[in-house]
Design a protein around this motif. Sequence first.
Motif, PDB file in Angstrom:
ATOM      1  N   ARG A   1       0.920  -1.345  -0.081  1.00  0.00           N
ATOM      2  CA  ARG A   1       0.006  -0.025  -0.058  1.00  0.00           C
ATOM      3  C   ARG A   1       0.696   1.166   0.192  1.00  0.00           C
ATOM      4  NH1 ARG A   1      -4.430   0.950   4.573  1.00  0.00           N
ATOM      5  NH2 ARG A   1      -5.794   2.780   3.380  1.00  0.00           N
ATOM      6  N   PHE A   2       1.855   1.272   0.778  1.00  0.00           N
ATOM      7  CA  PHE A   2       2.887   2.204   0.781  1.00  0.00           C
ATOM      8  C   PHE A   2       3.503   2.616  -0.595  1.00  0.00           C
ATOM      9  CE2 PHE A   2       7.082   4.071   1.247  1.00  0.00           C
ATOM     10  CZ  PHE A   2       6.774   5.443   1.911  1.00  0.00           C
ATOM     11  N   ALA A   3       3.934   1.507  -1.389  1.00  0.00           N
ATOM     12  CA  ALA A   3       4.513   1.582  -2.488  1.00  0.00           C
ATOM     13  C   ALA A   3       3.562   2.297  -3.542  1.00  0.00           C
ATOM     14  CB  ALA A   3       5.056   0.237  -3.083  1.00  0.00           C
ATOM     15  N   GLU A   4       2.355   1.920  -3.543  1.00  0.00           N
ATOM     16  CA  GLU A   4       1.098   2.372  -4.458  1.00  0.00           C
ATOM     17  C   GLU A   4       1.018   4.008  -4.324  1.00  0.00           C
ATOM     18  OE1 GLU A   4      -2.427   0.136  -4.241  1.00  0.00           O
ATOM     19  OE2 GLU A   4      -1.397  -1.760  -5.123  1.00  0.00           O
ATOM     20  N   ALA A   5       0.934   4.311  -2.704  1.00  0.00           N
ATOM     21  CA  ALA A   5       0.621   5.685  -2.406  1.00  0.00           C
ATOM     22  C   ALA A   5       1.755   6.398  -2.688  1.00  0.00           C
ATOM     23  CB  ALA A   5       0.262   5.688  -0.829  1.00  0.00           C
ATOM     24  N   ALA A   6       3.006   6.019  -2.462  1.00  0.00           N
ATOM     25  CA  ALA A   6       4.408   6.778  -2.734  1.00  0.00           C
ATOM     26  C   ALA A   6       4.529   7.077  -4.252  1.00  0.00           C
ATOM     27  CB  ALA A   6       5.222   5.995  -2.171  1.00  0.00           C
ATOM     28  N   GLU A   7       4.120   6.047  -5.112  1.00  0.00           N
ATOM     29  CA  GLU A   7       4.144   6.274  -6.475  1.00  0.00           C
ATOM     30  C   GLU A   7       3.230   7.319  -7.029  1.00  0.00           C
ATOM     31  OE1 GLU A   7       3.578   3.865 -10.832  1.00  0.00           O
ATOM     32  OE2 GLU A   7       3.999   2.777  -8.888  1.00  0.00           O
ATOM     33  N   SER A   8       2.078   7.034  -6.339  1.00  0.00           N
ATOM     34  CA  SER A   8       0.935   8.309  -6.787  1.00  0.00           C
ATOM     35  C   SER A   8       1.602   9.652  -6.265  1.00  0.00           C
ATOM     36  CB  SER A   8      -0.242   7.881  -6.039  1.00  0.00           C
ATOM     37  OG  SER A   8      -1.263   8.847  -6.363  1.00  0.00           O
ATOM     38  N   ALA A   9       1.990   9.634  -5.111  1.00  0.00           N
ATOM     39  CA  ALA A   9       2.429  11.031  -4.549  1.00  0.00           C
ATOM     40  C   ALA A   9       3.429  11.595  -5.291  1.00  0.00           C
ATOM     41  CB  ALA A   9       2.721  10.978  -3.071  1.00  0.00           C
ATOM     42  N   TRP A  10       4.576  10.889  -5.720  1.00  0.00           N
ATOM     43  CA  TRP A  10       5.914  11.261  -6.450  1.00  0.00           C
ATOM     44  C   TRP A  10       5.128  11.676  -7.985  1.00  0.00           C
ATOM     45  CZ3 TRP A  10       9.253  13.766  -4.354  1.00  0.00           C
ATOM     46  CH2 TRP A  10       9.828  13.416  -3.405  1.00  0.00           C
ATOM     47  N   GLY A  11       4.272  11.005  -8.443  1.00  0.00           N
ATOM     48  CA  GLY A  11       3.795  11.294  -9.624  1.00  0.00           C
ATOM     49  C   GLY A  11       3.101  12.561  -9.824  1.00  0.00           C
ATOM     50  N   HIS A  12       2.214  12.896  -8.715  1.00  0.00           N
ATOM     51  CA  HIS A  12       1.738  14.186  -8.472  1.00  0.00           C
ATOM     52  C   HIS A  12       2.920  15.262  -8.229  1.00  0.00           C
ATOM     53  CE1 HIS A  12      -2.740  13.585  -8.524  1.00  0.00           C
ATOM     54  NE2 HIS A  12      -2.471  12.578  -7.876  1.00  0.00           N
ATOM     55  N   ALA A  13       3.694  14.997  -7.623  1.00  0.00           N
ATOM     56  CA  ALA A  13       4.949  15.875  -7.246  1.00  0.00           C
ATOM     57  C   ALA A  13       5.572  16.346  -8.355  1.00  0.00           C
ATOM     58  CB  ALA A  13       5.566  15.558  -5.910  1.00  0.00           C
ATOM     59  N   ASN A  14       5.602  15.521  -9.153  1.00  0.00           N
ATOM     60  CA  ASN A  14       6.745  15.615 -10.484  1.00  0.00           C
ATOM     61  C   ASN A  14       5.895  16.226 -11.706  1.00  0.00           C
ATOM     62  OD1 ASN A  14       8.966  14.790  -9.187  1.00  0.00           O
ATOM     63  ND2 ASN A  14       8.608  12.681  -9.767  1.00  0.00           N
ATOM     64  N   GLY A  15       4.523  16.367 -11.402  1.00  0.00           N
ATOM     65  CA  GLY A  15       3.649  16.837 -12.471  1.00  0.00           C
ATOM     66  C   GLY A  15       3.532  15.965 -13.551  1.00  0.00           C
ATOM     67  N   ALA A  16       4.016  14.767 -13.558  1.00  0.00           N
ATOM     68  CA  ALA A  16       3.663  13.933 -14.860  1.00  0.00           C
ATOM     69  C   ALA A  16       3.343  12.320 -14.237  1.00  0.00           C
ATOM     70  CB  ALA A  16       5.141  13.902 -15.611  1.00  0.00           C
ATOM     71  N   LEU A  17       2.154  12.291 -14.340  1.00  0.00           N
ATOM     72  CA  LEU A  17       1.740  11.051 -13.858  1.00  0.00           C
ATOM     73  C   LEU A  17       1.810   9.974 -14.911  1.00  0.00           C
ATOM     74  CD1 LEU A  17      -1.686  11.797 -12.052  1.00  0.00           C
ATOM     75  CD2 LEU A  17       0.454  11.438 -10.919  1.00  0.00           C
ATOM     76  N   THR A  18       2.327   8.871 -14.269  1.00  0.00           N
ATOM     77  CA  THR A  18       2.592   7.881 -15.222  1.00  0.00           C
ATOM     78  C   THR A  18       1.212   7.235 -15.326  1.00  0.00           C
ATOM     79  OG1 THR A  18       2.979   6.087 -13.348  1.00  0.00           O
ATOM     80  CG2 THR A  18       4.769   7.264 -14.701  1.00  0.00           C
ATOM     81  N   GLU A  19       0.858   6.473 -16.111  1.00  0.00           N
ATOM     82  CA  GLU A  19      -0.450   5.654 -16.450  1.00  0.00           C
ATOM     83  C   GLU A  19      -0.802   4.739 -15.106  1.00  0.00           C
ATOM     84  OE1 GLU A  19      -4.074   5.407 -17.585  1.00  0.00           O
ATOM     85  OE2 GLU A  19      -2.712   6.264 -18.637  1.00  0.00           O
ATOM     86  N   ARG A  20       0.078   4.192 -14.324  1.00  0.00           N
ATOM     87  CA  ARG A  20      -0.088   3.316 -13.234  1.00  0.00           C
ATOM     88  C   ARG A  20      -0.444   4.528 -12.176  1.00  0.00           C
ATOM     89  NH1 ARG A  20       0.239  -0.856 -10.191  1.00  0.00           N
ATOM     90  NH2 ARG A  20       1.742  -0.998  -8.389  1.00  0.00           N
ATOM     91  N   SER A  21       0.229   5.606 -11.914  1.00  0.00           N
ATOM     92  CA  SER A  21       0.174   6.510 -10.895  1.00  0.00           C
ATOM     93  C   SER A  21      -1.308   6.999 -11.001  1.00  0.00           C
ATOM     94  CB  SER A  21       1.141   7.687 -11.096  1.00  0.00           C
ATOM     95  OG  SER A  21       2.383   7.010 -10.999  1.00  0.00           O
ATOM     96  N   ARG A  22      -1.718   7.582 -12.191  1.00  0.00           N
ATOM     97  CA  ARG A  22      -3.036   7.843 -12.602  1.00  0.00           C
ATOM     98  C   ARG A  22      -4.129   6.894 -12.073  1.00  0.00           C
ATOM     99  NH1 ARG A  22      -2.153  10.112 -16.836  1.00  0.00           N
ATOM    100  NH2 ARG A  22      -2.323  12.153 -16.552  1.00  0.00           N
ATOM    101  N   SER A  23      -3.977   5.507 -12.418  1.00  0.00           N
ATOM    102  CA  SER A  23      -4.786   4.683 -11.919  1.00  0.00           C
ATOM    103  C   SER A  23      -4.877   4.567 -10.454  1.00  0.00           C
ATOM    104  CB  SER A  23      -4.331   3.263 -12.645  1.00  0.00           C
ATOM    105  OG  SER A  23      -5.250   2.171 -11.838  1.00  0.00           O
ATOM    106  N   LEU A  24      -3.552   4.371  -9.735  1.00  0.00           N
ATOM    107  CA  LEU A  24      -3.508   4.462  -8.299  1.00  0.00           C
ATOM    108  C   LEU A  24      -4.373   5.634  -7.720  1.00  0.00           C
ATOM    109  CD1 LEU A  24       0.291   3.085  -8.137  1.00  0.00           C
ATOM    110  CD2 LEU A  24      -2.077   1.971  -7.656  1.00  0.00           C
ATOM    111  N   SER A  25      -3.909   6.737  -8.092  1.00  0.00           N
ATOM    112  CA  SER A  25      -4.621   7.973  -7.737  1.00  0.00           C
ATOM    113  C   SER A  25      -6.330   7.823  -7.733  1.00  0.00           C
ATOM    114  CB  SER A  25      -3.946   9.256  -8.493  1.00  0.00           C
ATOM    115  OG  SER A  25      -2.589   9.386  -8.271  1.00  0.00           O
TER     116      SER A  25
END
Length: 140
Positions: free
Chosen positions: A89-113
Amino acid sequence: CDAAALRGAAAPVVPVVLAAVQSENSRVAERALMLFQEPTVASFVLAVPSAFPALVHALVRGGRPHWNHTVNKMTHAVLSALRDRDPARFAEAAESAWGHANGALTERSRSLSEGANLGGLPPAGPAHDVVAPQAAAVTG
């Protein structure tokens, strides 16, 4: 106390804790981070399902460290405890948070978000915006 009652009691507390964690006032942020040193309080806050990813988002602070060194150390400790509590769960949340922080969501980050009901939120917005819709759904 059953799980539904616990979530109902925790739901109004979560936005306040998240706002305090993100505070630029170091004393406020430190006090909020100290709450997570007590396992019972951490479990209470995390009883709201959306609190885990929202807390990771709040701790990441849009990729910008806090100006206060102690707050940064305490933030690291809470992030480490969250990682140890639920690595997947942490890995998913961190990937989503860093995707938002970097301003460029990967498709996986977008799905997790979107799965965490965090899609479309600004990365450094007020903490109450992150959890308020979920808190209303839990209590409603």
